[in-house]
Write an enzyme that holds these catalytic residues in place. Sequence first.
Site, PDB file in Angstrom:
ATOM      1  N   HIS A 168     -11.621  -8.880 -13.399  1.00  0.00           N
ATOM      2  CA  HIS A 168     -10.234  -9.209 -13.011  1.00  0.00           C
ATOM      3  C   HIS A 168      -9.301  -8.008 -13.244  1.00  0.00           C
ATOM      4  O   HIS A 168      -8.113  -8.193 -13.439  1.00  0.00           O
ATOM      5  CB  HIS A 168      -9.691 -10.402 -13.806  1.00  0.00           C
ATOM      6  CG  HIS A 168     -10.545 -11.630 -13.776  1.00  0.00           C
ATOM      7  ND1 HIS A 168     -10.266 -12.712 -12.976  1.00  0.00           N
ATOM      8  CD2 HIS A 168     -11.682 -11.962 -14.459  1.00  0.00           C
ATOM      9  CE1 HIS A 168     -11.169 -13.662 -13.170  1.00  0.00           C
ATOM     10  NE2 HIS A 168     -12.043 -13.234 -14.062  1.00  0.00           N
ATOM     11  N   LYS A 208       2.656  16.054  -5.780  1.00  0.00           N
ATOM     12  CA  LYS A 208       1.611  15.087  -5.452  1.00  0.00           C
ATOM     13  C   LYS A 208       0.240  15.714  -5.246  1.00  0.00           C
ATOM     14  O   LYS A 208       0.120  16.762  -4.636  1.00  0.00           O
ATOM     15  CB  LYS A 208       1.988  14.330  -4.163  1.00  0.00           C
ATOM     16  CG  LYS A 208       3.165  13.413  -4.276  1.00  0.00           C
ATOM     17  CD  LYS A 208       2.891  12.203  -5.131  1.00  0.00           C
ATOM     18  CE  LYS A 208       1.819  11.335  -4.537  1.00  0.00           C
ATOM     19  NZ  LYS A 208       2.208  10.699  -3.278  1.00  0.00           N
TER      20      LYS A 208
END
Lengths: 467, 467, 467, 467
Positions: D157, D284
Site C-alpha cells: 500500500h 530539474k
Amino acid sequence: MSEKLWGGRFSENTDAAVEAFSSSIDIDKRLYHHDVEGSIAHCRMLAKCEIIGQDEAETLIRGLEQIRVEIESGGFAFLDRLEDIHMHIEHRLAEIVGSTARKLHTGRSRNDQVATDIRLWLRDMTRQLLGGLHHFRKALVDMAESHIGVIMPGYTHLQRAQPILFSHYLMAYYEMFTRDAHRFEDGLKRINILPLGSAALAGTTYPIDRDYVADLLGFIGVSGNSIDAVSDRDFIIEFLGAASICMMHFSRLSEELVLWSSSEFGFVVIPDAFSTGSSIMPQKKNPDVPELVRGKTGRVFGSLVAVLTTMKSLPLAYNRDMQEDKVPLFDAADTLCACVDIYTRMFPALKINAPVMEGAVQTGYMNATDLADYLAAKGMPFREAHGCAGEAVRYAMEKNTELHELDIDELRSFSDLIQEDIFNLLTPRAMIERRCCFGGTSTGNVLEAIKRAHEQLAEDALILIEP
Amino acid sequence: MSEKLWGGRFSENTDAAVEAFSSSIDIDKRLYHHDVEGSIAHCRMLAKCEIIGQDEAETLIRGLEQIRVEIESGGFAFLDRLEDIHMHIEHRLAEIVGSTARKLHTGRSRNDQVATDIRLWLRDMTRQLLGGLHHFRKALVDMAESHIGVIMPGYTHLQRAQPILFSHYLMAYYEMFTRDAHRFEDGLKRINILPLGSAALAGTTYPIDRDYVADLLGFIGVSGNSIDAVSDRDFIIEFLGAASICMMHFSRLSEELVLWSSSEFGFVVIPDAFSTGSSIMPQKKNPDVPELVRGKTGRVFGSLVAVLTTMKSLPLAYNRDMQEDKVPLFDAADTLCACVDIYTRMFPALKINAPVMEGAVQTGYMNATDLADYLAAKGMPFREAHGCAGEAVRYAMEKNTELHELDIDELRSFSDLIQEDIFNLLTPRAMIERRCCFGGTSTGNVLEAIKRAHEQLAEDALILIEP
Amino acid sequence: MSEKLWGGRFSENTDAAVEAFSSSIDIDKRLYHHDVEGSIAHCRMLAKCEIIGQDEAETLIRGLEQIRVEIESGGFAFLDRLEDIHMHIEHRLAEIVGSTARKLHTGRSRNDQVATDIRLWLRDMTRQLLGGLHHFRKALVDMAESHIGVIMPGYTHLQRAQPILFSHYLMAYYEMFTRDAHRFEDGLKRINILPLGSAALAGTTYPIDRDYVADLLGFIGVSGNSIDAVSDRDFIIEFLGAASICMMHFSRLSEELVLWSSSEFGFVVIPDAFSTGSSIMPQKKNPDVPELVRGKTGRVFGSLVAVLTTMKSLPLAYNRDMQEDKVPLFDAADTLCACVDIYTRMFPALKINAPVMEGAVQTGYMNATDLADYLAAKGMPFREAHGCAGEAVRYAMEKNTELHELDIDELRSFSDLIQEDIFNLLTPRAMIERRCCFGGTSTGNVLEAIKRAHEQLAEDALILIEP
Amino acid sequence: MSEKLWGGRFSENTDAAVEAFSSSIDIDKRLYHHDVEGSIAHCRMLAKCEIIGQDEAETLIRGLEQIRVEIESGGFAFLDRLEDIHMHIEHRLAEIVGSTARKLHTGRSRNDQVATDIRLWLRDMTRQLLGGLHHFRKALVDMAESHIGVIMPGYTHLQRAQPILFSHYLMAYYEMFTRDAHRFEDGLKRINILPLGSAALAGTTYPIDRDYVADLLGFIGVSGNSIDAVSDRDFIIEFLGAASICMMHFSRLSEELVLWSSSEFGFVVIPDAFSTGSSIMPQKKNPDVPELVRGKTGRVFGSLVAVLTTMKSLPLAYNRDMQEDKVPLFDAADTLCACVDIYTRMFPALKINAPVMEGAVQTGYMNATDLADYLAAKGMPFREAHGCAGEAVRYAMEKNTELHELDIDELRSFSDLIQEDIFNLLTPRAMIERRCCFGGTSTGNVLEAIKRAHEQLAEDALILIEP
C-alpha cells in the site's frame, strides 16, 4: 553550453540510445505549423506588453516564417538529438536570428507550448473532420432522396422483419453520423481553450496578456488553472471517444455493405474501382473498402485505450508519459478522416440492385405483424392477435407458401375477424405507407426527414466557416 | 398458448439451459421503475388517442402501480423463464387485470420499450451523478478556501518544480471534475430523446402521439428515425467515455493521496475512519480508499471497451447482442457514483500536514526558475539566463546547500547582474505571489478562481433541479 | 479490541460508508471453499512442523469444516463489516473454537492467503473450462464425422471462393478451440504455484514447510520470491487473454450461425429450443444464442482491459487496488463457461440444410481457380492462366451463365489448351477431391483430420483426470 | 492486362484514392526479407516436386535474391499502386526474369503467403525479444548480486511494511520477466507452424511437399486445416497479450524508479545520461526514461485491443480486415523491444543510494510484526499478539518515538512476556535474516535465488541459439 535547452546543471551528455528512445521528432514534426503559429502569437504579445522590443518581435517572426517555409519546402534537417519539433524550431531560429532567439521562450515553457500546439492541431483536425462528415452526411441524404421508391426488408437479428424504404435505412445512418458531428462539436468547446501562459505549471512572473494571445489564435477562452492547463489531456481522450463511436458506426455500415455485396444478398454492387480481386480465384470481386474500414475500427478503439491507460494514475502536473498521447491521436484522427473520405467517394458510386431488394420483401412472412395489427384493430387484444398471426405463419410455412398466398378460407380458419380487405393490407407498399407516425418508414415521413436533414446540414455548415 | 410473448409459430419449448443463458432478469430488474413509468405514459397516450378506452387505461395503470408496489415491497417473484423485466411486468399485469393487459403492448415493441427504459434510467443516473459531482466539486472549493495559506511544492515528472499554493492544486482538480460534469451534461442532450413509437424497427401503424409521451416522461425530443431509434446505443458509450475520463481523474487524485500519505511524503493523513490496517503488520495504516478508487478505474475502462466491442459490426436494427449493454453500463455507473460519494465524504476529513508541505518547499532548488527570470528581467536572454541558473544549481548541489543559502559573492560569480535584491525574490512566498497572471498560483488569483467556482456551482445547480 | 484483524493502532472506527465501499464479501464469498481448503492445509502443516499442537490442529480443522457446511447449507450470515471471506471465516471460527482460532493465522498473512485462494479457484476453473472445451471440441468432430458428404461454398471476403466440405469448415473451428485448450493448459503451469508462506511480502519467521502445503493442495511448485508472490496477478491476465481469444473464436462462429440462419443464406436452422421469437412480429425466429454469445465477447475483452489497467503502474508489493481483480476474473470465467456449455448443447441440435449449401456451390464461378489450374497444368504460366480464367468469368457473367454451362467452343475462345476433359474438372466434387495435400479439403484429408482429432482428444482428456 | 494480380474480370481500374487507402506497402515492406525467404523455399519445393523445372527455380531464386539486395541497398521503388510487398516483389521479379516469374505463384495464394511471412517475422521478433529479455534478466541478477548487503523498506500500500534486501526486491522483478520470457516461448510453439500450402482457403491441387518447405524454413510443424491456416491470427493476439503483461511489469518498475528518484524517496539517482532537464526550471533532472516506458504501456495495451477488436466476428476464412493486424503488431513489438533495450542499458548505470534506503528502515514501526511474532512465539495467540503490538505502536506514535526506542518497562506494560532479548530481534538486519523460509528475504535465501537464476539463464539461453 550544451545544445539542449536544459543542459546547465548536467555534467554528462545524454546517451545516444536515450536520445533515440526519447526523441519524438518523427511524430511531432507534423505540429510544425501550429508551433510556428503559436510562437508568432506569443511573440506579438510579448512586444505588445513591452516585454521584448517591437523590432525584436519582427526579427523573431521573420525567422519563424522562414523556418515554416524551409520545413514546407523540404529543406529542413530533423535530428533525434534535438528531441522534438519545439527544440528544432528554436535551434534553427538561433541560427537565423542569433541570440534574440533566446527571448522567444520568455514567459512560457515547453509544457504550455506543447499543450497549445496540440490544441491548435486538434482544433483544425476536428474542423476538417466535421467538413468531411458534412460531405458524407450529404451523400447519404442525396442517395436517400434519389432512391426514394426502393423497398427492402428491414432486419432485426438479421432476420427479415418488416418492409422498409431503402431511403429510411440510409437516413438511420444519417442520424448516427449527425450525432457524431455534434459530439465532435461539443468536444471542440473543450479543445478550444488557450493553455499558453501557464508556463511549467505555476504560471509566469511576466506581465503577459493571455487574452490577446487567445484572440490572435482564435481560442474562445483561456485556461483558468495553470497546473491543470499543462497536465490536461482530457480533450484528446474525448476526441478519441467520439472517434471510436464514429468508427463503430462505420463498422456497422461496412458490415452491411459486405453482407449486401455477397452472392446471398446481392443487394448492392460495389463498383470495380472500389474493389479488388483475388490472386488465385479469378472470379472474385472483394468488398475491400468496407472490409478495411471495418478492420480499422480496431485501431481507433486501441488508440482510445492507449491514451486512457497512459493517463491513468499520473500525478500532477506534466509527466513525460504524456508524450505518448500523440501517436494514438494522430493515428486515430488520420484513420477516421481516411474512412470518411473513402466512404464519401464510394457511396455515390454504389449500384443498388433494387429488384433484388424488393424481391426479398416478398417472402419471409414479413406481413405477419400487419395481420396481427389487423386483428387487433378489429378488437382482438394485441397479444392474442400476435399469437393468432404466429399460428398462421406456422401453417403457411408447413405449406411452403406465404401468408398473402393463402386463400380467404384458410386465413379465416385462424380468426373469423379476417375478411377480404386483408389482402390489400398485406402488400409491402401498404405496410410501409401505414407506418406514418413521426420517425416511421412511410414515404411522406422519409421525405420530411430528408427535408429536415437538408436544413440541418445548412445550419451545421456554419460552424465549418468559422475563422 | 405458451407464456412467451412470441410463442405462436414455435413448435418446441425453449430449452431450460437456454432460458437461463438468455435470461437477463437478474440484471434488468433494476429497470422496473422506469419500465412501469414508461408503460403508464404509453397507456395514457393510447387512451388520449382513443386507441384504448379511458377505463381500460385506468385499469392498466392501477395494475402497473400495484406491480411497482409489489416489487418495491419484495413480494414479487422473478423467474428465468420470463426472460426480462418487461415480460415479468406484462405477465403479472395479465394476472391482475386479465385480458386487458394484452392491450398495453399496442403500438410498441420490446425493441423501443427497452430503449426507452434504458434512456429513462440513464437520464436519472446522469442527474444523480451530476448531483454527486456537484457536492464533490464544492468540497474541493471549500477545502481550497479554508487552506488558502498553505504552500507546497508543485511537481513535474514527480520532481519538485516550483512552489504553489495547496489551494491552487485543489482548484486544478476542481477544473477537471467541472469538465467532467459538463461532459455528462452534453451527453444528456443525446440521452434525453424518446425512442418509443418506433416499434420493432419501422414505426407503428397506430395513430399514436409521440410528443405527448415525450412530454409525460420529460424527454426533450423524439427520435427522428425508427430504425436508428431501436439500434442506437451511442448514448451508453458516450456516458462510459465520460465516466472513464472522470475515473482517470480520480486515479490521478488517488495516486497523489497514496503518495502523500506515505512516510516519505507525509503531506496528508487519511483519517482512521477511511483507512484499514494489516492482518500481520500492526503498525500499518493503509490508504485503502484511494487505492480502491484507483483500482476501480480498470473496471470502468473495461466497461467502455465492452460496449464498444459488442456494438462493433452489428447490422441494423436491433440484435440480441445489445442485451449485453446493461452489465457494463450498470457496473460503471454504480462504480463511479460510489467513488464520487466516498471522496466527498473523505475529503473534508483529510488532515493536511501544512508544516511538512511547507518544509518540502525549502529544498530542491525550486527557486532556480526565478533566478533565471531575475537575470532575464535584467536583460539577459532567457535561454542564457536558464543556463546560468543551471550552473548555480550545480554549484550549490556540489556544496550540498540551496541557492538562497549561497552568499552574494558566490551568486555574482555566475553573473554580474545579480544584486542583493535577489534574496527577497528567492523565497517561496515571493515566488508564488509573482505568478499573478490569470491562471497562475498567486493568492489573489486563487481567491478569484474560488469565487468563480462558487458562481459556476450555483449556475450548474440549476440543471439538477429540473423536473 | 475491535472485530477487525488490524484494529490495534486505530483510534477511530471505520466509517460505515467506507465499510460498504471497501467490502468485497459479495464478490469473494465464492472463494469460501478454497479458503477453507487452503486453511486446512496450512493448519496441518503448522501441526506437522510443531508450530501448533496436533489437537489444536484438529480443533481448527473441525471448525473450518463446520463453517464450510454452514456456508453450503445457506446458514451463514455475510456482513459488510467483516470485509471479505477470509475475515468471515476467521471470525466464525473464533465463535466456534474460541481463542485457538487465533493461531490459524500463524506464519501467513492475508496477502499470501488471498493469492493462494485465487490460484486454487482459477486452477479448478481452468480445469472445468478445459473439460467444457473438450466436450465442445468433441461435438465439432462428431458433427464433422456425421456430415462428411456435405458440400458448401468456402468464403473469403464473404464472397464465395471455392467449394469445401462442411466437415472441413467444422474442423477449422476444432483447430481454433484446440489451440485455446492448449493455451489454457500453458497458463495452468503458471497458475499452479503455491504463494502461501510469503506472508505479507518478506516471508515468515516461522519454520514452516511450504513443500508440504504444496503437496497437500496439489500445487506443482512453490513461489521463489515472497515479494513477487503477493504482488503477482499475471496468471489472471494470462487467463483473461486466453479467454478473450476463445471468445473471439466464438464470435466468429456465432457470426456465421447468424448469417447462415438468415433467409438469404438458409444453410442452417437453429432449433426452436435455442431460439426466441418477437413480441411484435409473429413470423420471427431469432438466433438469440449465437447473438448473445457474440455480444458477450465485449464483456470478456473488457475484463482483460480492466485487470491490465488496474495493475498498470502499481508499485510492489500488495496494493489494495488488486482487490479489483476478482469482479472481471469471475465475470469473464463465468461468461466463457456459459458460452462453451450452451454451444455444446446447441451444436448437435442444429439442422444443417445440405441441399441449400450444395445449391450455393453451383453458382458464383467458384470453379474459376480450377480452370486456371487446368491451364497452368497444361503449361501456361499461372499468372497468365489466372488472367485467362478471369476473362472467361467476365464473359459468362455478361451472358448470365456459369463457366461449366459454356460450350467447348466458347471456352476454347479463351485458350486453345482447353479440351473436353475440362468439364469433369469443373464440378464441385472434383474440385474438392483434387485438394488432397495435407490440410486441404478433400474427403480423405478430412477423414484423417477427424481421426487425428479423436486421438488428440483422448490425449487431452488425460489432463482432465489429474487429481 | 492490368498490373494487378487479379485484373482479369475487372472492367474498371481501381480508383487512385482507393489504391492509397488500401495500400499497405508503407507498413508491410518490412516483411520483404521474410517474403523473399518464404518464396525461395516455395520455389525449391516446386522444383523438388517437379512442378517447375530446376533451371526455372534457379532463375527465380536468383531474381528473388537480387530483389532482396535492391531493397536492402535502397534502390527499390515502392508504389501505392502495387498494394503490398508481395505484389512489389512479384512485379519486380517479372521485370528481372520475364514470364517465368508467373510460375512462382503456383500452388500458393496471397492468403497463405502473407500468413507465412508474418509468422516468419514474428518468430524472429520473438527470438530477438527473448534475447533482449535475457540480457535484462541478467542485468537484474547481476545487480542483485553486487548489492547483496543493501537493506531497504519493503512496501505494501506504499506504506513501509517490513525491511527487505534490495536484492530480494530486484529478484522479484527477475521472476516477473522470467515468466514473460516463458510466456513468449509458449507462444512460439503456436507461431512456428507453416501455413503455406493452404492456398486461398481450401488447399491446393498441386502435388506439393509441405513438410519439405517447413524443414527449409525451420518450422516445427505444418498447419492441419487450410481454412484455419489462412484465417488464424491467434498467434498475434497471444504475442500482444504477453507483450502487454511484460509492459505492465515495466510500468511497475518504472513507477518505482520515478518514486525512488524523487526528493522525497531519494533511493536512486538516474544518471544524467538517462535523464533530461527542464526548459524553464534549471534545477530539474527528470526521470524521462522510466516515464516514457511507463507511458508506452498504453500503446501496447491499445495494440492488443486493436487486434482483438479487428478479429471479432469475422466469418471464415480470410477477410481484408485482417490486413489491419500489422500496424498494432509492429508498433507493439518495436515498443517492447525498445523498452527492454533501454532498461538493459540504464540499469547498470543506476546509482543506488544505500544509506538513504537503510535510513528509511529505521523509522515507521516496521518491526511491529516481529514484536507480534515474538509474543506469539512465547505462546500468545497470534491475533492477540498482533493487537498488542498495535497498541505499542499507537503508544510510541503518540510519544513520537520508535518501538525499539521504548525502554523495557514501557514495552512490558503491553505484555509481561516481553523481556530484554526483544531488542536484538527488533533490528532490521535481524528481521531480515529471520525470514529464511524458501522465498523469504534472508541473505541466504536471496543468494540461493541468485544462483538458481544463473542456472535458469544458462538453460534459457539454449532456446536463443536455435537455428
